[in-house]
Design a protein around this motif. Structure first.
Motif, PDB file in Angstrom:
ATOM      1  N   UNK A  76      10.528 -30.223 -22.177  1.00 40.05           N
ATOM      2  CA  UNK A  76      11.032 -28.846 -22.082  1.00 40.05           C
ATOM      3  C   UNK A  76      10.648 -28.036 -23.321  1.00 40.05           C
ATOM      4  N   UNK A  77      11.426 -28.152 -24.373  1.00 40.77           N
ATOM      5  CA  UNK A  77      11.215 -27.342 -25.574  1.00 40.77           C
ATOM      6  C   UNK A  77       9.828 -27.574 -26.166  1.00 40.77           C
ATOM      7  N   UNK A  78       9.428 -28.821 -26.307  1.00 46.72           N
ATOM      8  CA  UNK A  78       8.120 -29.119 -26.893  1.00 46.72           C
ATOM      9  C   UNK A  78       6.990 -28.587 -26.018  1.00 46.72           C
ATOM     10  N   UNK A 111       4.294 -25.914 -27.324  1.00 44.20           N
ATOM     11  CA  UNK A 111       2.865 -26.223 -27.210  1.00 44.20           C
ATOM     12  C   UNK A 111       2.076 -25.108 -26.544  1.00 44.20           C
ATOM     13  N   UNK A 112       2.725 -24.323 -25.687  1.00 44.51           N
ATOM     14  CA  UNK A 112       2.048 -23.227 -24.998  1.00 44.51           C
ATOM     15  C   UNK A 112       2.035 -21.940 -25.804  1.00 44.51           C
ATOM     16  N   UNK A 113       2.857 -21.852 -26.833  1.00 41.92           N
ATOM     17  CA  UNK A 113       2.998 -20.611 -27.587  1.00 41.92           C
ATOM     18  C   UNK A 113       1.790 -20.345 -28.472  1.00 41.92           C
ATOM     19  N   UNK A 114       1.359 -19.095 -28.476  1.00 40.12           N
ATOM     20  CA  UNK A 114       0.265 -18.689 -29.363  1.00 40.12           C
ATOM     21  C   UNK A 114       0.758 -17.707 -30.428  1.00 40.12           C
ATOM     22  N   UNK A 115       2.006 -17.275 -30.296  1.00 33.58           N
ATOM     23  CA  UNK A 115       2.598 -16.325 -31.234  1.00 33.58           C
ATOM     24  C   UNK A 115       3.228 -17.090 -32.389  1.00 33.58           C
ATOM     25  N   UNK A 116       2.620 -17.038 -33.563  1.00 34.42           N
ATOM     26  CA  UNK A 116       3.095 -17.797 -34.719  1.00 34.42           C
ATOM     27  C   UNK A 116       4.488 -17.378 -35.183  1.00 34.42           C
ATOM     28  N   UNK A 117       4.933 -16.192 -34.774  1.00 35.20           N
ATOM     29  CA  UNK A 117       6.266 -15.725 -35.156  1.00 35.20           C
ATOM     30  C   UNK A 117       7.284 -15.904 -34.028  1.00 35.20           C
ATOM     31  N   UNK A 118       6.887 -16.588 -32.962  1.00 35.03           N
ATOM     32  CA  UNK A 118       7.817 -16.816 -31.857  1.00 35.03           C
ATOM     33  C   UNK A 118       8.958 -17.712 -32.319  1.00 35.03           C
ATOM     34  N   UNK A 154       8.236 -20.442 -35.110  1.00 38.73           N
ATOM     35  CA  UNK A 154       8.780 -20.070 -36.419  1.00 38.73           C
ATOM     36  C   UNK A 154      10.052 -20.830 -36.750  1.00 38.73           C
ATOM     37  N   UNK A 155      10.936 -20.954 -35.795  1.00 36.86           N
ATOM     38  CA  UNK A 155      12.223 -21.585 -36.079  1.00 36.86           C
ATOM     39  C   UNK A 155      12.228 -23.070 -35.715  1.00 36.86           C
ATOM     40  N   UNK A 156      11.974 -23.373 -34.469  1.00 36.72           N
ATOM     41  CA  UNK A 156      12.117 -24.755 -34.023  1.00 36.72           C
ATOM     42  C   UNK A 156      11.043 -25.656 -34.625  1.00 36.72           C
ATOM     43  N   UNK A 157       9.797 -25.295 -34.451  1.00 37.27           N
ATOM     44  CA  UNK A 157       8.715 -26.155 -34.925  1.00 37.27           C
ATOM     45  C   UNK A 157       8.702 -26.287 -36.442  1.00 37.27           C
ATOM     46  N   UNK A 158       8.700 -25.148 -37.136  1.00 38.63           N
ATOM     47  CA  UNK A 158       8.549 -25.197 -38.595  1.00 38.63           C
ATOM     48  C   UNK A 158       9.851 -25.500 -39.328  1.00 38.63           C
ATOM     49  N   UNK A 159      10.920 -24.772 -39.012  1.00 38.84           N
ATOM     50  CA  UNK A 159      12.149 -24.943 -39.784  1.00 38.84           C
ATOM     51  C   UNK A 159      12.931 -26.185 -39.382  1.00 38.84           C
ATOM     52  N   UNK A 160      13.125 -26.396 -38.101  1.00 38.54           N
ATOM     53  CA  UNK A 160      13.921 -27.547 -37.674  1.00 38.54           C
ATOM     54  C   UNK A 160      13.149 -28.850 -37.849  1.00 38.54           C
ATOM     55  N   UNK A 161      11.904 -28.877 -37.425  1.00 42.12           N
ATOM     56  CA  UNK A 161      11.136 -30.123 -37.436  1.00 42.12           C
ATOM     57  C   UNK A 161      10.068 -30.186 -38.523  1.00 42.12           C
ATOM     58  N   UNK A 162      10.142 -29.289 -39.498  1.00 47.36           N
ATOM     59  CA  UNK A 162       9.219 -29.344 -40.628  1.00 47.36           C
ATOM     60  C   UNK A 162       7.758 -29.271 -40.240  1.00 47.36           C
ATOM     61  N   UNK A 163       7.470 -28.546 -39.152  1.00 45.47           N
ATOM     62  CA  UNK A 163       6.083 -28.399 -38.704  1.00 45.47           C
ATOM     63  C   UNK A 163       5.563 -29.613 -37.949  1.00 45.47           C
ATOM     64  N   UNK A 164       6.463 -30.563 -37.632  1.00 48.44           N
ATOM     65  CA  UNK A 164       6.030 -31.803 -36.958  1.00 48.44           C
ATOM     66  C   UNK A 164       6.838 -32.068 -35.687  1.00 48.44           C
ATOM     67  N   UNK A 165       6.925 -31.100 -34.783  1.00 47.97           N
ATOM     68  CA  UNK A 165       7.731 -31.328 -33.585  1.00 47.97           C
ATOM     69  C   UNK A 165       7.139 -32.370 -32.640  1.00 47.97           C
ATOM     70  N   UNK A 166       5.828 -32.593 -32.712  1.00 46.10           N
ATOM     71  CA  UNK A 166       5.186 -33.574 -31.833  1.00 46.10           C
ATOM     72  C   UNK A 166       5.326 -35.007 -32.356  1.00 46.10           C
ATOM     73  N   UNK A 190       9.831 -24.799 -14.480  1.00 45.32           N
ATOM     74  CA  UNK A 190       9.543 -23.702 -13.549  1.00 45.32           C
ATOM     75  C   UNK A 190       9.612 -22.358 -14.248  1.00 45.32           C
ATOM     76  N   UNK A 191      10.642 -22.168 -15.077  1.00 44.59           N
ATOM     77  CA  UNK A 191      10.780 -20.920 -15.831  1.00 44.59           C
ATOM     78  C   UNK A 191       9.634 -20.760 -16.819  1.00 44.59           C
ATOM     79  N   UNK A 192       9.229 -21.838 -17.439  1.00 45.60           N
ATOM     80  CA  UNK A 192       8.125 -21.810 -18.407  1.00 45.60           C
ATOM     81  C   UNK A 192       6.816 -21.436 -17.708  1.00 45.60           C
ATOM     82  N   UNK A 193       6.618 -21.949 -16.500  1.00 50.11           N
ATOM     83  CA  UNK A 193       5.397 -21.654 -15.764  1.00 50.11           C
ATOM     84  C   UNK A 193       5.310 -20.186 -15.340  1.00 50.11           C
TER      85      UNK A 193
END
Length: 113
Positions: free
Chosen positions: A18-20, A24-31, A35-47, A108-111
């Motif tokens: 879901x979240x990941x 992975x589909x986002x191209x907006x670096x400030x999304x 910005x929050x989940x990938x970088x701040x929560x997971x230190x840039x290592x969500x995968x 479905x919502x993501x698609x």
């Protein structure tokens, strides 16, 4: 305070599908996702599965250590209404416990975006 809990493996599977997937589909670096989940929560290592699970487990430990036991309900997925209503001091509703925002609905919502 209600801490919804699931096993780390179950959490990872849901997060990954879901979240990941959204991140992975986002191209907006400030999304919010990047910005929050990938970088701040997971230190840039969500995968990084091990890192993500460690962050999840640390959050669970922090909540349990911070919230006084009488104020905290650790609500396991599948527990239903009874423990939740008992904790809140309200009657159990005459309706099924909701099951929304599951993986299929989220994908479905993501698609559609």
């Amino acid at each position: 305070v209600i801490l919804t809990y699931r096993s780390p493996e179950s959490w990872w599977k849901s997060f990954e599908n879901t979240i990941l997937a959204g991140i992975s589909q986002s191209t907006d670096q400030e999304s919010l996702g990047l910005a929050l989940i990938s970088r701040q929560v997971f230190g840039g290592r969500p995968h990084d599965r091990a890192n993500a699970i460690a962050v999840y487990e640390a959050n669970v430990r922090a909540v349990i250590a911070t919230v006084p036991p009488g104020r905290l309900l650790v609500h396991n997925l599948g527990d239903g209404w009874e423990p939740l209503c008992l904790h809140l001091g309200v009657s159990v509703p005459d309706q099924s416990y909701p099951n929304r925002n599951n993986t299929k609905d989220f994908q479905s919502a993501l698609a559609q975006n």
